[in-house]
Write a protein that holds these residues in place. Structure first.
Motif, PDB file in Angstrom:
ATOM      1  N   LEU A 405      13.370 -36.336  42.006  1.00 55.22           N
ATOM      2  CA  LEU A 405      13.219 -35.713  42.410  1.00 55.22           C
ATOM      3  C   LEU A 405      12.693 -35.314  43.440  1.00 55.22           C
ATOM      4  O   LEU A 405      11.965 -35.003  44.770  1.00 55.22           O
ATOM      5  N   GLU A 409      13.090 -35.592  47.731  1.00 60.02           N
ATOM      6  CA  GLU A 409      12.151 -34.110  48.169  1.00 60.02           C
ATOM      7  C   GLU A 409      11.631 -35.126  49.354  1.00 60.02           C
ATOM      8  O   GLU A 409      11.412 -34.762  50.887  1.00 60.02           O
ATOM      9  N   TYR A 467      17.786 -28.773  40.739  1.00 61.72           N
ATOM     10  CA  TYR A 467      16.459 -28.164  40.632  1.00 61.72           C
ATOM     11  C   TYR A 467      16.190 -27.075  39.393  1.00 61.72           C
ATOM     12  O   TYR A 467      15.273 -26.792  38.870  1.00 61.72           O
ATOM     13  N   LEU A 486       9.369 -25.994  40.846  1.00 60.80           N
ATOM     14  CA  LEU A 486      11.208 -26.590  41.055  1.00 60.80           C
ATOM     15  C   LEU A 486      12.343 -25.100  41.197  1.00 60.80           C
ATOM     16  O   LEU A 486      13.098 -25.040  42.387  1.00 60.80           O
ATOM     17  N   LYS A 489      11.328 -23.846  44.647  1.00 57.93           N
ATOM     18  CA  LYS A 489      12.345 -24.809  45.069  1.00 57.93           C
ATOM     19  C   LYS A 489      13.656 -24.082  45.516  1.00 57.93           C
ATOM     20  O   LYS A 489      14.409 -24.397  46.370  1.00 57.93           O
ATOM     21  N   ALA A 490      14.263 -24.037  44.283  1.00 57.27           N
ATOM     22  CA  ALA A 490      15.869 -23.557  44.226  1.00 57.27           C
ATOM     23  C   ALA A 490      15.711 -21.859  45.017  1.00 57.27           C
ATOM     24  O   ALA A 490      16.996 -21.711  45.935  1.00 57.27           O
TER      25      ALA A 490
END
Length: 724
Positions: A405, A409, A467, A486, A489-490
């Motif tokens: 992950l 990023e 995510y 997360l 972010k998704a």
């Protein structure tokens, strides 16, 4: 001539490489060893042909030619057994004449049965000669052999500047050794032993003289050992002992595997072949089972291939996913290495142990040039947890998941625009680093190749899927802040993606964004994979699904990689118009996810129809995208791997798509959403289907527009839920 890096990667067709599709090859594989043989059971080398016995991408046997009275025999039959373990060949002698034209040996007088298999880095053969002459008769047999220790990349077309010498010596009257003076410090040798001792043995030929009575049978054994480093202390050379060991290992693995049986014998044969191919390609590693990508070019660990294979097979054989996840976690990128496209947290693309790779003459010894392996690793980790609730594996790989992950990023999003893109760090690496990794696979509507750091549409879908799954994993581990971040972010990625990639004029998602953030406005199957990821808005997913079944995409045998309306479309290309079974399987799962059941049935029917025309009913890596014509089989692609892991398990994924099958290990429940069976199946049984700690046997019968489900047996507590 293509650049050597591209030749080495196996992603382009090299001029001069023999067509595998047109050959009569017989394929065996076990562990890190594979053999490509002809219908005689021989190794008959053609330039740039992968014929031979290979170990760790090195050819340890480049020639093996059996003759009878100085002539090649006649082939009566030549079959790899249904479990892929043994090649059985039946031969007989032709009519043979003397110099004056008189018949000296009538055809069919002698029968020769050859049985060959691989075990423990060796090829074992038992040749049994039976005489059907009316009286005692003599017979001369011979084997010609050689070992060139060619690197697989050489065979693909890589031009070496130097290589080691090969020395040959006799080890008594029944054994020959070929010793390669390796340049990488790894000792390599081939030992060929015969039993009984030949009448004459030279460095390249063994001759036997048999005196056979009528109906007498005489066995001859041949063992070819591929030896790296020092020779094993007790390499098994006895045919029957080695075969018993190999058979026992195979039987143990298959005894606990789930089983599918249907009303259609042809489908049963295809599924049996798929199971056997997956078993053959799966190699036991210190981290668990790993499906090697394919024979001959990719008989090694590939990150993307292993991950997608595990995803396709997850509902049926979750142990494959466990081995893939543990292996890739152990080989995750730890540092910056531009030559290998390695970055901290990145997941492996390819692992090679051949001489050229070890010397660094090709960059693929431990290579990370894959943009999608890392998000796919995270997504598979989440899918595996939901499928199994395997806490030990999750604990073991969770640090790797978090590092992956971090890579997404940090290094994956090179310019901070919220999308993951790729650009190779050295010219020796792969130019394109998605699953369509050939040099011409990413292009604009006018045919111009995309330049700069490229953001592929399906990769954004994989990141979205990663995510979502990572958020659930973090919640399971009480890391709630990470989980919430997360999830956010998704959703942010989904919105950005819709704005940047949807092309109203195309009626689908663009293939990619180039380095200038210009859309590659091209209709491709990549958009279909977005349905599997769940990132597409439902109304747009419906338009994508509809477009994939128009005549420019759907060949009748499957969905093409590129629409026939596009500038670079070529049905005989590697990535620009061909049909890839694994691509179709992923699309099929996506169609089911969005409720497009009829499309999933159509796709399943097309791929099963194609498999019915293939040799051994085996779906290859890919085949050409020519339109289906009455009475004509699919057109084969010249150098496609067969077997190929993610193609082998495609039928399983398509069955899952038709059934809308989900398995929730936490609830110990099998869920069927809008289940269907294709028209060629009246019924199907699923036996020993693992559900958490339980297992189920199910019977499914087709009924008009649905399926009747019967629970045949159950071990421990588990439930079945049908949602119509």
């Amino acid at each position: 001539m293509q650049r050597e890096a591209e030749v080495a990667s196996g992603t382009v067709l090299v001029p001069g490489v023999v067509s595998l599709a047109a050959s009569s090859r017989r394929t065996l594989k076990q562990g890190d060893t594979f053999a490509m043989l002809d219908e005689f059971g021989d190794v008959f080398e053609i330039e740039h042909s992968p014929a031979g016995l290979f170990h760790h991408d090195t050819r340890f046997l480049s020639r093996l030619r059996f003759t009878l009275e100085g002539h090649r025999p006649l082939v009566l039959s030549s079959t790899v057994q249904h479990d892929n373990m043994v090649l059985d060949v039946d031969l007989t002698n032709p009519d043979l004449f003397d110099a004056e034209g008189a018949l000296v040996l009538q055809k069919d007088t002698f029968h020769v049965a050859r049985a060959k298999f691989l075990w423990g880095g060796a090829c074992h053969e038992l040749l049994t000669v039976t005489s059907y002459a009316e009286r005692r008769q003599k017979l001369r047999l011979a084997f010609e052999f050689d070992a060139d220790f060619a690197d697989l990349f050489e065979i693909r077309g890589f031009r070496r500047t130097r290589r080691g010498a090969v020395r040959t010596r006799l080890l008594g009257g029944a054994e020959v050794a070929f010793v390669y003076e390796s340049l990488d410090g790894m000792a390599r040798s081939t030992r060929i032993s015969f039993g009984p001792q030949p009448a004459r043995l030279t460095e390249t030929r063994a001759e036997f003289e048999l005196d056979l009575a009528a109906r007498e049978r005489r066995p001859i054994s041949v063992a070819v050992h591929c030896i790296e480093g020092t020779a094993p202390a007790a390499a098994e050379r006895r045919f029957f002992v080695a075969r018993r060991q190999a058979r026992r290992a195979l039987s143990t693995a298959r005894a606990i595997a789930p089983e599918i049986e249907t009303s259609n014998a042809s489908v049963n044969s295809m599924l049996a072949r798929s199971a056997a191919d997956l078993a053959m390609l799966t190699t036991q590693t210190p981290h668990g089972p790993y499906p090697y990508a394919g024979v001959p070019w990719f008989s090694t660990v590939f990150g993307r291939d292993g991950l997608l294979t595990a995803m396709e097979a997850l509902w049926l054989e979750p142990a494959v996913a466990r081995g893939v996840l543990r292996f890739l976690a152990a080989h995750q990128g730890e540092a910056e290495d531009p030559g290998a496209d390695m970055e901290p947290g990145k997941i492996l693309h390819e692992l090679r142990a051949s001489e050229l790779a070890r010397l660094g003459e090709v960059p693929f010894g431990r290579y990370y040039g894959s943009i999608d392996s890392t998000p796919l690793f995270v997504a598979l980790a989440g899918q595996y947890w939901e499928r199994t609730r395997d806490r030990d594996t999750l604990d073991a790989i969770w640090p790797a998941v978090k590092q992956a992950l971090g890579w997404i990023e940090r290094s994956g999003d090179r310019d901070g625009d919220g999308f993951v893109e790729y650009a190779r760090r050295r010219t020796s690496g792969l130019r394109n680093q998605g699953w369509k990794d050939s040099d011409d696979a990413v292009f604009h509507a006018d045919g111009a190749l995309a330049q700069g750091a490229i953001a592929l549409c399906e990769v954004q879908g994989y990141v979205y899927l990663a995510y979502r799954h990572a958020a659930r994993l973090a919640a399971e581990r009480d890391e709630m802040r990470l989980s919430a971040g997360l999830t956010l972010k998704a959703e942010q990625l989904r919105r950005r993606f819709e704005d940047a990639f949807w092309d109203e004029e195309l009626g689908t998602y663009a293939l990619a964004l180039d380095g200038d953030k210009a859309r590659c406005a091209v209709r491709t199957s990549n958009a279909g994979q977005l349905l599997y990821c769940g990132i597409a808005a439902p109304e747009r997913a419906a338009r994508v699904a509809q477009s994939l079944f128009t005549a420019d995409f759907f060949s009748g045998w499957g969905i093409r990689t590129v629409s026939a309306r596009e500038r670079r479309f070529n049905p005989a290309s590697y990535h620009n118009g061909s049909v890839w079974p694994h691509d179709n399987a992923v699309i099929g799962l996506g169609l089911a996810r969005y409720g497009h059941c009829e499309h999933a049935l159509t796709l399943t029917t097309a791929l099963f129809d194609a498999a019915a025309h293939m040799h051994l009913r085996r779906l290859p890596e890919l085949f050409c995208g020519f339109a289906r014509e009455r009475g004509k089989a699919p057109v084969l692609y010249p150098v496609a791997c067969a077997p190929q892991a993610w193609a082998a398990v495609a039928p399983y994924a398509l069955i899952q798509a038709c059934l809308g099958l989900e398995i929730d290990a936490k609830a110990a429940r099998v869920r069927l959403r809008r289940p269907r069976l294709p028209h060629f199946l009246e019924w199907m049984t699923l036996k020993r289907l693992p559900v958490g700690n339980a297992s189920l046997d199910l019977l499914l019968k087709r009924q008009d527009s649905s399926v009747a489900v019967t629970l045949l047996s159950r071990q421990d507590e588990a439930e079945v839920e049908v949602l119509l």
